[in-house]
Design a protein around this motif. Structure first.
Motif, mmCIF file in Angstrom:
data_model
loop_
_atom_site.group_PDB
_atom_site.id
_atom_site.type_symbol
_atom_site.label_atom_id
_atom_site.label_comp_id
_atom_site.label_asym_id
_atom_site.label_seq_id
_atom_site.Cartn_x
_atom_site.Cartn_y
_atom_site.Cartn_z
ATOM 1 N N ALA A 217 0.829 -1.206 0.000
ATOM 2 C CA ALA A 217 0.000 0.000 0.000
ATOM 3 C C ALA A 217 0.864 1.257 0.000
ATOM 4 N N SER A 218 1.999 1.210 0.683
ATOM 5 C CA SER A 218 2.904 2.364 0.734
ATOM 6 C C SER A 218 3.453 2.679 -0.648
ATOM 7 N N ILE A 219 3.831 1.635 -1.385
ATOM 8 C CA ILE A 219 4.315 1.845 -2.751
ATOM 9 C C ILE A 219 3.196 2.407 -3.623
ATOM 10 N N ALA A 276 -5.613 4.372 7.353
ATOM 11 C CA ALA A 276 -6.782 4.494 6.478
ATOM 12 C C ALA A 276 -7.219 5.950 6.340
ATOM 13 N N ILE A 277 -7.187 6.704 7.430
ATOM 14 C CA ILE A 277 -7.542 8.126 7.368
ATOM 15 C C ILE A 277 -6.560 8.877 6.471
ATOM 16 N N GLY A 278 -5.276 8.529 6.576
ATOM 17 C CA GLY A 278 -4.280 9.163 5.716
ATOM 18 C C GLY A 278 -4.558 8.926 4.249
ATOM 19 N N ARG A 285 -8.546 15.072 -1.014
ATOM 20 C CA ARG A 285 -7.747 16.179 -1.554
ATOM 21 C C ARG A 285 -7.901 16.276 -3.066
ATOM 22 N N TYR A 286 -7.786 15.161 -3.765
ATOM 23 C CA TYR A 286 -7.854 15.203 -5.221
ATOM 24 C C TYR A 286 -9.265 15.496 -5.727
ATOM 25 N N VAL A 310 -2.749 15.834 7.083
ATOM 26 C CA VAL A 310 -3.375 14.527 7.296
ATOM 27 C C VAL A 310 -2.810 13.503 6.311
ATOM 28 N N CYS A 311 -2.695 13.904 5.040
ATOM 29 C CA CYS A 311 -2.177 12.998 4.009
ATOM 30 C C CYS A 311 -0.802 12.459 4.374
ATOM 31 N N TYR A 312 0.079 13.358 4.763
ATOM 32 C CA TYR A 312 1.458 12.954 5.003
ATOM 33 C C TYR A 312 1.635 12.325 6.381
ATOM 34 N N ASP A 313 1.193 13.000 7.429
ATOM 35 C CA ASP A 313 1.474 12.540 8.794
ATOM 36 C C ASP A 313 0.748 11.251 9.128
ATOM 37 N N PHE A 314 -0.541 11.167 8.757
ATOM 38 C CA PHE A 314 -1.306 10.001 9.156
ATOM 39 C C PHE A 314 -0.858 8.741 8.432
ATOM 40 N N PHE A 315 -0.346 8.878 7.211
ATOM 41 C CA PHE A 315 0.113 7.668 6.526
ATOM 42 C C PHE A 315 1.609 7.455 6.688
#
Length: 418
Positions: A217-219, A276-278, A285-286, A310-315
Motif C-alpha cells: 500500500a505504501s508503494i 486508512a484516514i491518511g 484532496r484530489y 493529514v495525508c502525510y502525517d497520518f500515513f
C-alpha cells in the motif's frame, strides 16, 4: 547540548529545507512556462528525487560511514549543489537543464540523512531534543514558499530566480557546515554490503502478512502522491491562484500541526485507522482539486492544500512508527531505509512517469488542461489502494512504542539513517 550547538543545528535544518523548498515546489511551473517542457518531461524531472533516494544509501554508506566526517561531506555536497543550481538556472532548454538537476538531486538526497545524523550525534536524549530542531526545517520550507509568493515570481514569470535563491542558500550552508560540531565516521574499516546499504536485511518483515499489505500500500499510495508534487503548482497557477507557492506553504503549516498531534491520535485510533484516514485524505484532496477553481470553489483549493498534514502525517509518519514497532532492535534502522527505498524510490518512480503522461493526455490547448480528469485519476488510484488496505490489513496488536521512539538512534550509521 549547549545553546551554541542547538543554534547551529537549528540554522542547519532551516537552510537544508529552505534550499529544497526554494525551487522544488515551483519546478513544474518553471519547466512548462520557461523551458516549454512536456508533462512527461516534468515527470522525468521530478523522478530525480527517486533516483537520488535510491543512490543516496550508496554515497552515505560507502563514504560518510567509513571515511570522512559527516559535517565535511555535508559542506562539500552543498557547495557542489550551489554550482549545479546556478547552472540549472541558466539552462536554455530541458535537455541542458536535466543533467544539472539530476546530478544535483543525487548529491542533495544524501544530505537529508547527514543533517539528521549530525543532529543525533550531539544529543543525549534525541526523543526530546530532536523535534524542536527539526521543526526549523519545516519553517525553512514555509519561508521559501512565502518568499516566492511575496516577490511575485510566479506572476512575473521570474521563476529562474528560485534556482539562484536556492544556490545562494546552498553555498551559505556549504560554508556554514564546516563550523558544525565534528561528526566522525562510525564504521571506519568496516565492510558494508549492498544489503546493508539498502536496508534489505529487514526484508524478513514482509513475512508478516499485515506488514506486507502495508508495504504494498505504501508503494501504491506514492503513485498519486507524485501527482501532487509534480503538478499542484502548475494547476494552481493555471486556475488563477495568486502567489500559489506561498499559499502552498499552508500544507507545511498543516503538516507541522498534525505532527505535534500524532501521539494523541496514535493512542486513540491505532495503526489501521490512522493509515486508512491518511489514504482517505488523499482521495478527498484530489476530489477538492478536481472540482475546485479560482472563483466560487476557491475554498476547495485551500482545503486540498491544508489536507497535506493529514495525508502525510497520518500515513507516512504513522507508517514509520508501525515499521519501527515491528522491526525489533536489530533491524529498526535498516527497516526505515527499506520502506523509504520502496516509497520514495519505487513508488514515486512509477508515479512521476505516470503523472507526466496523464498531464500530456489531458492537455486541451497549449496553455490549458482538463484538470478535473487529471485529478480524478489519482483520486481513483487512492480509492483502490484504500479499499484493498481495509479489506486485507489486520492490526496484529503488536506492542506499540511511543511515536518518539521512531527517531533514529544517534549511534546508527548514516547509511541506515536514510
Amino acid at each position: 547540548m549547549t545553546a551554541s550547538i542547538r543554534i547551529k543545528l537549528s540554522i542547519m535544518m532551516f537552510l537544508e529545507f529552505f534550499i529544497w523548498g526554494a525551487w522544488f515546489v515551483t519546478l513544474g511551473t518553471y519547466l512548462l512556462r520557461n523551458l516549454g517542457a512536456s508533462g512527461t518531461q516534468v515527470g522525468v524531472a521530478f523522478l530525480t528525487q527517486s533516483i537520488g533516494a535510491i543512490v543516496a544509501p550508496f554515497i552515505i554508506g560507502l563514504i560518510a560511514d567509513r571515511f570522512f566526517s559527516a559535517q565535511k561531506i555535508l559542506g562539500v555536497l552543498h557547495l557542489a549543489g550551489a554550482l549545479l543550481l546556478w547552472r540549472a538556472s541558466s539552462a536554455p532548454d530541458f535537455g541542458s537543464f536535466y543533467p544539472n538537476i539530476l546530478t544535483y538531486m543525487v548529491l542533495y538526497m544524501p544530505t537529508l540523512a547527514l543533517v539528521n545524523s549530525i543532529s543525533f550525534r550531539q544529543m543525549q536524549n534525541p526523543q526530546k531534543e530532536f523535534a524542536p530542531i527539526r521543526v526549523l526545517g519545516t519553517l525553512g520550507w514555509i519561508v521559501a514558499g512565502l518568499t516566492i509568493g511575496w516577490l511575485n515570481w510566479e506572476q512575473t514569470n521570474s521563476l529562474q530566480a528560485t534556482f539562484l535563491m536556492a544556490a545562494g542558500a546552498s553555498a551559505l550552508l556549504g560554508v556554514f557546515s564546516f563550523t558544525l560540531p565534528a561528526t566522525p565516521p562510525v564504521k571506519q574499516g568496516a565492510q558494508t554490503s549492498i544489503g546493508d546499504l539498502l536496508g534489505l536485511d529487514a526484508i524478513g518483515l514482509l513475512r508478516n502478512r499485515s506488514y506486507l499489505i502495508f508495504f504494498l500500500a505504501s508503494i501504491a499510495i506514492c503513485i498519486p502522491l507524485a501527482f501532487y508534487y509534480g503538478f499542484t503548482n502548475p494547476f494552481l497557477n493555471e486556475v488563477g491562484m495568486k502567489s500559489a507557492a506561498g499559499v502552498q506553504s499552508l500544507g507545511q503549516v498543516s503538516e507541522l500541526l498534525f505532527m505535534l498531534a500524532i501521539p494523541l491520535f496514535f493512542s486513540k485510533l491505532g495503526v489501521k485507522k490512522m493509515l486508512a484516514i491518511g489514504m482517505a485524505a488523499w482521495v478527498l484532496r484530489y476530489v477538492f482539486f478536481a472540482y475546485g477553481n479560482g472563483e466560487n470553489n476557491y475554498w476547495m483549493l485551500i482545503a486540498g492544500i491544508v489536507l497535506h498534514g493529514v495525508c502525510y502525517d497520518f500515513f507516512f509518519v504513522t507508517g514509520q512508527i508501525y515499521t519501527d514497532n515491528l522491526a525489533g532492535e536489530r533491524f529498526k534502522s535498516s527497516a526505515q531505509g527499506f520502506i523509504t527505498l520502496a516509497t520514495y524510490g519505487v513508488g514515486m518512480l512509477i508515479g512521476t512517469l505516470l503523472s507526466g503522461r496523464i498531464f500530456d493526455a489531458y492537455q486541451t490547448t497549449p496553455t490549458t488542461h482538463d484538470w478535473r480528469m487529471i485529478w480524478l485519476i489519482p483520486a481513483g488510484i487512492a480509492v483502490a489502494v484504500l479499499l484493498a488496505f481495509l479489506a486485507f490489513f489486520r492490526d496484529q496488536k503488536e506492542p506499540q512504542a511511543a511515536p518518539a521512539e521512531a527517531l533514529q538512534d544517534p549511534a546508527t550509521p548514516l547509511s541506515q539513517a536514510i
